[in-house]
Design an enzyme around this catalytic site. Structure first.
Site, PDB file in Angstrom:
ATOM      1  CB  THR A 180      24.702  12.469  -4.878  1.00  0.00           C
ATOM      2  OG1 THR A 180      25.999  13.005  -4.733  1.00  0.00           O
ATOM      3  CG2 THR A 180      24.210  12.699  -6.291  1.00  0.00           C
ATOM      4  CG  LEU A 186      29.570  15.239  -6.833  1.00  0.00           C
ATOM      5  CD1 LEU A 186      30.734  15.065  -7.805  1.00  0.00           C
ATOM      6  CD2 LEU A 186      28.477  14.212  -7.112  1.00  0.00           C
ATOM      7  CB  VAL A 226      33.100  19.642  -2.296  1.00  0.00           C
ATOM      8  CG1 VAL A 226      33.545  18.519  -1.366  1.00  0.00           C
ATOM      9  CG2 VAL A 226      33.842  19.571  -3.625  1.00  0.00           C
ATOM     10  CE  LYS A 227      25.024  16.816   0.491  1.00  0.00           C
ATOM     11  NZ  LYS A 227      24.013  15.801   0.142  1.00  0.00           N
ATOM     12  CG  LEU A 228      33.464  19.738   3.098  1.00  0.00           C
ATOM     13  CD1 LEU A 228      34.332  20.860   3.671  1.00  0.00           C
ATOM     14  CD2 LEU A 228      34.324  18.549   2.702  1.00  0.00           C
TER      15      LEU A 228
END
Ligand code: G3P
Length: 231
Positions: free
Chosen positions: A27, A56, A82-84
């Site tokens: 997402t 996310l 976790v998307k960074l």
């Protein structure tokens, strides 16, 4: 190759889970804005639907904000990645979070050098945005080829996640180039199984058998999808 759905819409995710073809979800804030239901509610539902990885994205742009958000997101489920964003601040946060064993998907990657850096720092996924490179007249898949080569050269374990998929051709490219994952919009996933010659061929089998007057090998009932079946 794993297939992920790129969506924040629980109904879309559920349909693909039921079809059995997806391994995870990605997402981002743009998809969240399009979801039409509160993002938190959507993500909570999606995390329960999919045992595989769900990426996310943080909204902060500074290292400390990213760390704070990333720790909270990671606590939402064992399957959270976790998307960074791939910026200097994102790299600093990646290094610290890697030390805490938070799995990180480095996103908004557009070059092989960005992919090299995130692999050196131990990203779990790298997400090159192929479609967006195509949009500005670059051949997005060239970057994928370069990243695959670099990761092979140095046995980097970071998984290549082909992102910004726009068509079934991109999915084929991802598989041919040895990507680990392709994350696809719902509409692209729907198209993967379709071929007009499959429909024509199936219709001909059924017509020919019905005309032959032969008994079928087993008992079967006609359905609304298959009205030509001989009871
Ligand atoms: O996973 C990244 C993807 O959501 C970006 O796709 O179509 O907005 O370029 P797009």
């Amino acid at each position: 190759m794993q297939l992920f759905i790129d969506s924040a819409i629980p109904e879309e995710v559920q349909k693909m889970v039921d079809l059995g073809i997806i391994d995870g979800v990605t997402t981002n804030p743009t998809l969240a804005a399009k979801a039409g239901i509160p993002y938190k509610e959507a993500v909570t539902k999606i995390l329960k639907m999919v045992p595989g990885d769900v990426s996310l994205e943080v909204l902060s742009t500074d290292k400390d904000g990213m760390l704070n958000e990333a720790r909270q997101l990671a606590a939402m489920g064992k399957n959270v990645v976790v998307k960074l964003p791939t910026t200097e601040e994102g790299l600093k946060a990646l290094k610290i979070l890697k030390g805490e064993e938070v799995r990180i998907n480095m996103t908004l990657v557009f070059s092989a050098n960005q992919a090299l850096l995130v692999a050196k720092l131990g990203a779990y996924f790298v997400s090159p945005f192929v479609g967006r490179l195509d949009d500005i007249g670059h051949t997005g898949t060239e970057v994928i080829e370069e990243i695959r080569q670099i990761y092979n050269n140095y046995a980097f374990e970071t998984k290549i996640l082909f992102a910004s998929v726009r068509s079934p051709l991109h999915v084929k490219d991802a598989a041919l180039m040895g990507c680990d994952i392709a994350t696809c919009p719902y509409e692209v996933l729907e198209k993967l199984v379709k071929h007009p010659l499959t429909d024509v061929g199936l219709s001909k089998f059924l017509d020919d058998f019905a005309k032959s007057g032969q008994e079928s090998l087993v008992n079967y009932a006609p359905t609304s999808q298959n009205p030509k079946s001989k009871p």
